[in-house]
Design a protein around this motif. Sequence first.
Motif, mmCIF file in Angstrom:
data_model
loop_
_atom_site.group_PDB
_atom_site.id
_atom_site.type_symbol
_atom_site.label_atom_id
_atom_site.label_comp_id
_atom_site.label_asym_id
_atom_site.label_seq_id
_atom_site.Cartn_x
_atom_site.Cartn_y
_atom_site.Cartn_z
ATOM 1 N N THR A 201 33.230 -94.071 -67.688
ATOM 2 C CA THR A 201 33.515 -92.605 -67.864
ATOM 3 C C THR A 201 32.471 -91.589 -68.701
ATOM 4 O O THR A 201 31.449 -91.974 -68.753
ATOM 5 N N ALA A 202 32.662 -90.035 -68.730
ATOM 6 C CA ALA A 202 31.984 -89.301 -69.598
ATOM 7 C C ALA A 202 30.982 -89.951 -70.831
ATOM 8 O O ALA A 202 30.100 -89.612 -70.703
ATOM 9 N N ALA A 203 32.396 -90.417 -71.263
ATOM 10 C CA ALA A 203 31.894 -90.852 -73.075
ATOM 11 C C ALA A 203 30.875 -92.428 -72.929
ATOM 12 O O ALA A 203 29.692 -92.165 -73.740
ATOM 13 N N ASP A 204 30.130 -92.831 -71.553
ATOM 14 C CA ASP A 204 29.062 -94.009 -70.989
ATOM 15 C C ASP A 204 28.239 -93.409 -70.615
ATOM 16 O O ASP A 204 26.868 -94.214 -71.013
ATOM 17 N N PHE A 205 27.603 -91.684 -71.028
ATOM 18 C CA PHE A 205 26.319 -91.340 -70.729
ATOM 19 C C PHE A 205 25.791 -90.449 -72.052
ATOM 20 O O PHE A 205 26.783 -89.584 -72.160
ATOM 21 N N PRO B 47 15.488 -105.712 -49.337
ATOM 22 C CA PRO B 47 16.693 -105.245 -49.898
ATOM 23 C C PRO B 47 17.041 -104.436 -50.631
ATOM 24 O O PRO B 47 15.770 -103.970 -51.595
ATOM 25 N N LEU B 48 17.623 -103.612 -51.274
ATOM 26 C CA LEU B 48 17.693 -102.328 -52.083
ATOM 27 C C LEU B 48 17.751 -103.357 -53.297
ATOM 28 O O LEU B 48 17.753 -104.678 -53.990
ATOM 29 N N LYS B 49 16.502 -102.777 -54.552
ATOM 30 C CA LYS B 49 16.750 -103.113 -55.652
ATOM 31 C C LYS B 49 17.782 -102.722 -56.710
ATOM 32 O O LYS B 49 16.981 -101.528 -56.935
ATOM 33 N N LEU B 50 18.639 -103.156 -56.546
ATOM 34 C CA LEU B 50 19.477 -102.728 -58.143
ATOM 35 C C LEU B 50 18.589 -103.228 -59.358
ATOM 36 O O LEU B 50 19.778 -104.284 -60.140
ATOM 37 N N TYR B 51 18.953 -102.200 -60.082
ATOM 38 C CA TYR B 51 18.049 -102.442 -61.599
ATOM 39 C C TYR B 51 19.032 -102.033 -62.570
ATOM 40 O O TYR B 51 20.022 -101.125 -62.102
ATOM 41 N N ALA B 52 19.000 -101.672 -64.348
ATOM 42 C CA ALA B 52 19.883 -101.447 -65.170
ATOM 43 C C ALA B 52 19.985 -99.912 -64.636
ATOM 44 O O ALA B 52 18.815 -99.599 -64.537
ATOM 45 N N GLN B 53 20.466 -99.105 -64.518
ATOM 46 C CA GLN B 53 20.593 -97.757 -64.114
ATOM 47 C C GLN B 53 20.397 -96.768 -65.152
ATOM 48 O O GLN B 53 21.120 -96.834 -66.460
ATOM 49 N N ALA B 54 19.548 -95.764 -65.502
ATOM 50 C CA ALA B 54 19.246 -95.216 -65.614
ATOM 51 C C ALA B 54 20.284 -94.253 -65.619
ATOM 52 O O ALA B 54 20.552 -93.586 -65.004
ATOM 53 N N GLY B 55 20.299 -94.045 -67.816
ATOM 54 C CA GLY B 55 21.720 -92.771 -67.528
ATOM 55 C C GLY B 55 22.897 -93.531 -68.424
ATOM 56 O O GLY B 55 23.683 -93.324 -69.045
ATOM 57 N N TYR B 56 23.053 -94.925 -68.170
ATOM 58 C CA TYR B 56 23.738 -95.661 -68.280
ATOM 59 C C TYR B 56 23.441 -96.547 -69.394
ATOM 60 O O TYR B 56 24.604 -97.831 -69.476
#
Length: 803
Positions: A39-43, A356-365
Amino acid sequence: MSIPVIIVQPPLVQLNGPYPSGAYLAAFFRGLALEFSPTAADFSATAADISAPVPGTNPDDASPELRALSGRTVDPERVLWIDGSNGFFRHVFSRAGLARLFSLSRAEALLRADRAEADGDAEVAFQLRRFVSTEASWVSWIDGLVSILSAGDRELCHAFIRSPYAPRGARMDAFLSDLDGEPTPDDARLLATLALEDLSDFIVAAFDSEFSLIRYAESLASSERSFARVESGLDRPLVAHFIEPYAETLWDTLDRGVLASPEEAGEPFLLCLTVPFPGCLVGALAIARSARARYGRRAVISLGGGYVNTELRGAVTERLSGYVDILSFDRGFSGYAALLAPFPGFPVALISSAGPLKLYAQAGYERYEARVTESIVPDYRDIDFTRYPRLADTPNPMHRLWSDGSWIKAFLAHGCYWHRCSFCDVSLDYIAGYRQVAVKRLYAGLRAQALSRGVRVVHLVDEAAPPRALRDFALENLLAAGGTDGSISDGAGLLSFWGNIRFERTFSRDLADFLSAGGLVAVSGGIEIASAEGFKSVDKGIDLENLVACCAAFKEAGILVHAYLIYGYWNEGAQGVVDAMETMRQLFAAGLVDSAFWHKFVLTRHSRVYGEWLAGKHQGTLVPSDEPGDFADNDLRFAGEGDSDRYGAPLDAALQAWMAGDSLERAVRSWFPFPMPSPRVEKDLVDGYIARYEEKRDHERSRPCDPKARYWWCASKPVIAGSAGVASVAGSAGQATLLWWHLGEEVRLDLDQSLVADIMAGLGFAPRSEKATGEADVKALARLPRAVFKRLRANGLSKIAPL
């Protein structure tokens, strides 16, 4: 539209229980469309940041399969966690599995027996021929052996230890020959454990040399720079004849279950494979290959787990894309959320790259990650705990905890609250990204599952469980169980729990007593290098006096203690090794440690010491070499690392003796078959620290009642000795004797009868009440004579706050 999510733990991890990553992923995906929907509150970003495109990303460059997942919801009813490690174990160690194994290995076993005999190894020849000759016995008994280990089948226990037709192997022979007298049914579980180990020895000798009961083909994946060598493991016999056939049974089951969707034929689904250890990698790739052959690109395959998180961050081989589409790093929560349910303005980086796609912890999350981490409770609804064997592979009570019993596993905190040790991967999120969980919520969820799944022990798998969180967990446990006096709440009593901690001064005798009363049975922790100089060199943040005090507090409270040790540091010579060894000898001799294990130091790319070397430090002692490769790249070589190999066998031999209570007075130098310096450690070092610990402990207990503190009664309910009874003497004149039991010992207190009511009220036992939570009444305690309060403090009254 929704997609199914299948989570599989590949073989092989420890057999006695499920590895916890699947439980966390199952809970996350089941909550992704509900409580864990971003949700918006998570960012934390501004509105302008959210609307701006992410630099360097182009979702159109992603594969069609990955684009097909973006924006999909997950149906909680179509999330399934499969413990393929347990399933594979039962696939092999079954009547059908062993019959196939013998049919495939019979000729090779006899050939190797002939070769062994020709080489003068009569024992190997004897064992191989006996296995082939007694094949029918092994096949007929295997289901019974697994039943003895899983369900404790007592009737079979009698038959197994007595029957002359029961199978036998070298390990079983050795055990039986060492027994004083005849075996009893109580020996059956140990004998059944040895039977599995004997079978494993046969598999290694006659069928697949990479087999292990715990992990498979670990030597092929550990620190392996070349993916080609790892890929060669897929040609091994166990993969072709057992792992891939087992995978086919999984797909057949799924096609009749969560993947059965006639109205959406060919719908994509996410297959998550967890690789916590190198020994799970070949099994994971074999399952991935089987899934790709069965489902094609309909299966979007993700590889994650501890091994992937540390070793494959720099993997560049494109050949890995033939098996998996995604490499998931860090905790996975924000990465999967960004992939499946991206919040506007924060699309996942679905760009083309090698492999493969490397899926890191997402910036902003970051806020999202924190929210999920704090509130998630692992979900074990898919697990049948009765199917796990409880192996009795050692008489050491602490070592037995890892294999003898099936635990519900969970984190009290993610990451490490110290994260400064120089040898550790402190730059990675699983260490540096420290976040605590909501203990009350976690405990409630674990207790409900423990009762529903029939499992009464929790294994806390933290890097280092925080003392305050442990205290709060124990408190929730006591309150749920009805208090120290065992009053019935939900009828289940205390859960037991154990886990990994950081040895530190916060673990006082007060806290240890409270944790013990609250269900803690054992702790394991990293001593790493047991010398004053060693602690400083690796920045452990403790000293030997703290270590001794911490271990003494736990042991006095009846809590088992295990220590992790490391040798072969970049800056450690023979003197450092022998000093640490002497300190450990003294700890064992003093009864402060129950078990331990030596690990050899491995330099890693994400360690603090490597980062310091890059910054120009340790130039004289650390000389890393980075071998080129396309696969695992975390482990590094360094000059002189092989010099410490010679210490391994003597260190292990000493530990095995000490854990059995043997050779505790033997000079540590004598364990080495080559010259070693004398230890610089004083002979009474640990005894001196114990004396100082006891002095500080007694001083703390002699202090007056602290009106701002919180106390808890950790002993049994006091009773009056004699025929009187509490009601008849409360407030009366004369003498009385209160007695209670604390840590198994009787305690007597002679006092005026007039004090009985104040004591009972102070300890939390209200008048005319048979129930108490254990919470003490500080005001009532403050009214007691100093001598009485001091006696209570020494025998069950623990100060549990503030920490």
